[in-house]
Design an enzyme around this catalytic site. Sequence first.
Site, PDB file in Angstrom:
ATOM      1  N   GLY A 240       0.815  -1.205   0.000  1.00  0.00           N
ATOM      2  CA  GLY A 240       0.000   0.000   0.000  1.00  0.00           C
ATOM      3  C   GLY A 240       0.852   1.260   0.000  1.00  0.00           C
ATOM      4  O   GLY A 240       0.496   2.254  -0.599  1.00  0.00           O
ATOM      5  N   PHE A 241       1.982   1.223   0.711  1.00  0.00           N
ATOM      6  CA  PHE A 241       2.902   2.375   0.820  1.00  0.00           C
ATOM      7  C   PHE A 241       2.214   3.614   1.377  1.00  0.00           C
ATOM      8  O   PHE A 241       2.657   4.730   1.132  1.00  0.00           O
ATOM      9  CB  PHE A 241       3.554   2.684  -0.540  1.00  0.00           C
ATOM     10  CG  PHE A 241       4.295   1.516  -1.133  1.00  0.00           C
ATOM     11  CD1 PHE A 241       5.390   0.985  -0.477  1.00  0.00           C
ATOM     12  CD2 PHE A 241       3.898   0.943  -2.331  1.00  0.00           C
ATOM     13  CE1 PHE A 241       6.079  -0.096  -1.010  1.00  0.00           C
ATOM     14  CE2 PHE A 241       4.579  -0.136  -2.867  1.00  0.00           C
ATOM     15  CZ  PHE A 241       5.673  -0.660  -2.205  1.00  0.00           C
ATOM     16  N   ILE A 467       0.584  -5.550   5.466  1.00  0.00           N
ATOM     17  CA  ILE A 467       0.603  -4.968   4.118  1.00  0.00           C
ATOM     18  C   ILE A 467       1.725  -5.577   3.277  1.00  0.00           C
ATOM     19  O   ILE A 467       2.059  -5.077   2.204  1.00  0.00           O
ATOM     20  CB  ILE A 467       0.676  -3.426   4.136  1.00  0.00           C
ATOM     21  CG1 ILE A 467       1.917  -2.923   4.875  1.00  0.00           C
ATOM     22  CG2 ILE A 467      -0.570  -2.850   4.763  1.00  0.00           C
ATOM     23  CD1 ILE A 467       2.112  -1.414   4.703  1.00  0.00           C
ATOM     24  N   GLU A 709       9.580   2.376   7.176  1.00  0.00           N
ATOM     25  CA  GLU A 709       9.672   3.607   6.389  1.00  0.00           C
ATOM     26  C   GLU A 709      11.048   4.251   6.400  1.00  0.00           C
ATOM     27  O   GLU A 709      11.451   4.913   5.435  1.00  0.00           O
ATOM     28  CB  GLU A 709       8.617   4.601   6.888  1.00  0.00           C
ATOM     29  CG  GLU A 709       7.234   4.118   6.500  1.00  0.00           C
ATOM     30  CD  GLU A 709       6.103   4.780   7.258  1.00  0.00           C
ATOM     31  OE1 GLU A 709       5.488   5.682   6.709  1.00  0.00           O
ATOM     32  OE2 GLU A 709       5.821   4.363   8.399  1.00  0.00           O
TER      33      GLU A 709
HETATM   34 MO1  MOS Z   1       2.877   4.650   6.028  1.00  0.00          MO
HETATM   35  S1  MOS Z   1       2.862   6.152   4.628  1.00  0.00           S
HETATM   36  O1  MOS Z   1       2.522   5.534   7.417  1.00  0.00           O
HETATM   37  O2  MOS Z   1       1.660   3.566   5.406  1.00  0.00           O
END
Ligand code: MOS
Length: 743
Positions: A240-241, A467, A709
């Site tokens: 999803g990013f 995710i 991230e």
């Molecule tokens: Mo991340 S941009 O907080 O899914």
Amino acid sequence: MPPIGRSTPRVDGPLKVSGKAQYASDFHFPGMLYAVPVEATIANGRVVKLDTAAAQKMPGVRAILHRENIGKIFRSVQGPGFEGIMDERRPPFEDDVVRYYGQYIALAVADTFEAAKAAADAVRATYTKEKPNVDTALIADDEPQMVATTFGLTNRVQSERGDAEGAFASAPVKLDQTYVTPAETHNPIELHATTAIWDGSTLTLYEASQGVFNLQGILAQMFGLPKENVRVISKFLGSGFGGKLWPWTHCPLAAAAARQLGKPVKLVVSRKMMFQTVGHRPRTQQRVRLGATGEGKLVSLRHDYINHTAILDGYHEDCGESTAFHYSVPNLRVTFGRARRNVGSPTAMRGPGAVPGLYATESAMNELADQLKIDPVRLRVLNEPKIDESLGIPFSSRHLLECFELGADKFGWSKRTPEIGSMKRDGLTLGWGMAGCSWIAARFPAAAYVQLRDDGTARVASGTQDIGTGTYTILAQLTAQKTGVPLDKVEVALGDTALPEGPISGGSMVTGSMVPAVFEAADKAIESLLTIATTAPGSPFEKRKPTDLAFEDGRVFVKADGPSGGVSFADVLRRANVRLVTGSGKSEATFGNPKPKFSTHSFGCHFVEVTWQPEIARMRVSRVVTVIDAGRILNPLAGRNQIEGAVVMGIGMALLEHTSYDRQSGAPINSNLADYMVAVNADVPPIDVHFVDFPDKEINALGARGIGEIGLAGIAAAITAAVHHATGVRVRELPVKIEHLLG
Ligand code: MOS
């Protein structure tokens, strides 16, 4: 080796490679219909007429839904804290005003996807249109000091201390540069998708969502339903990013179609629509002013940035996320502004704010180092803060200097000669650059339950999502660690609002948030087990007190006798005729704490080598060393994989990625995976990832911070510094293009 800290392949891997993992668009139901949205072909104006006559008559078409016939879709509102977040607040079809290209204006529903697509293409819209504003030069809109953003009211003066302006004016060494990052679009391979079932008074949605509970609350508002009548399921995500954190308009459209037609409805967003209606990282323009002494001590830091945003919404790209604490500097001022454009709402994209922000501030530090003729690592060491100077509190655990030391050593940084183009290998010119990085570390509230079962298996459940980052695996590891149940006998349930409320898969916070919840749940289940062991008739421990007993590695035993005389928990349960015991646990949030005792962040650095062939203008990233300080790493295999993936994305950010909006139509014109370039295997050199191991006990008992991230932060500044070192060209607007280097 115990499960925690062991390199563990994904427990869900076999399901994925065998095609058994079901994504949102993989669910099929009898009588299911397919929906395809009609996209506006203007970016600014009004729909004056929709001609649906031809489309309606096409074979297999069930309905062409639009403003007049889709039924009521209410507005949702943001609640206290982090309740009910979304970036595009206007419900679909609320009015006839088109604010961005590709905005949904109607919905074709048919028996097959092909019929729905043909019908959507046959809908004719007539517009009144005005010239869209997609200007790339950003000037901050006239807005008050306090502005509404996705997360509530925010002060445009983000941080201030001392007299940044005065100190800059009198600084012996000055740097004043503006850095630009383009709009970037999330392109997870899995498209956004909704499969909606409206069953009388209940709505069930299979959705590609990074936050099922947030979506549940918003849908309950949009359809005027009790919250418990909405169930959102998101079992697997093809990533999803950040693009799947908050709801987008296709989702209520699918639900409304299911309501109108009384059948399950599936809507899969096309790759082109992915560039229009489901968010992007906005363009940013960031002015950085640094004042320093001749020895390289910072005396002033100013960071004033602007991001573009949608006409109706208030997205703020928080480029100042780390500016105020990253360096020791007595005088500082960070401000932001926004410039409204005819684009779909921007949204969070991996490392939102910090990623473009650190590109700017770390680039400025690299330029300052060159100006001062100081090694860029040394400049950073000189300005390393002892505490978080923006809040006046200590860091819970900051080991950036250790990262620099290890990174420089692994890379061979001491062999760098600073003169432009001075390093060669095999006929290629080398460029070496580096940068630091950081990303927030905190906990969201989280709940989980753990069950121990009479066949020796365990189940752990929480309504958070995986995710693709490894949440299934981490939860299995945590449960195995506590219960002694082997990993392959731990069942993990995620991605369902029927489960205990789990956090959004965002902010790199899932692992850190889940640790206390799963541990408490396991402890409670064990407590319950020991009670059964001492009370069930015929139990070998009957009449003992629970406090006499211990539980280790899946066995119950009398403390005084040691583990050798123990009985497996499965035996204890079977003899008592109990199928399972359940324990519940939860974690309290630290995120959003207005009075924290510690400043909690992860840190790291990248060292990058590029090779440059001026004869054919060929620029390649040839080597990367990344060192990350993220507390304790629970699964080094999955952890390294996260950082590698982020570095790959960073190569794309520095050299390839950008979304271009057509000046005439306002359309994102490179809206496909051939024209929107990301780094692919051929672009990616060996990536050498290291973790420094300093557990952060402020975050949880294991000392584990997030890693999803941070790997993308700073890497673009390291690459552009390497490009400069090789070519002498300073690129301050990403991505670096061949045209820049030919100049
Ligand atoms: Mo991340 S941009 O907080 O899914």
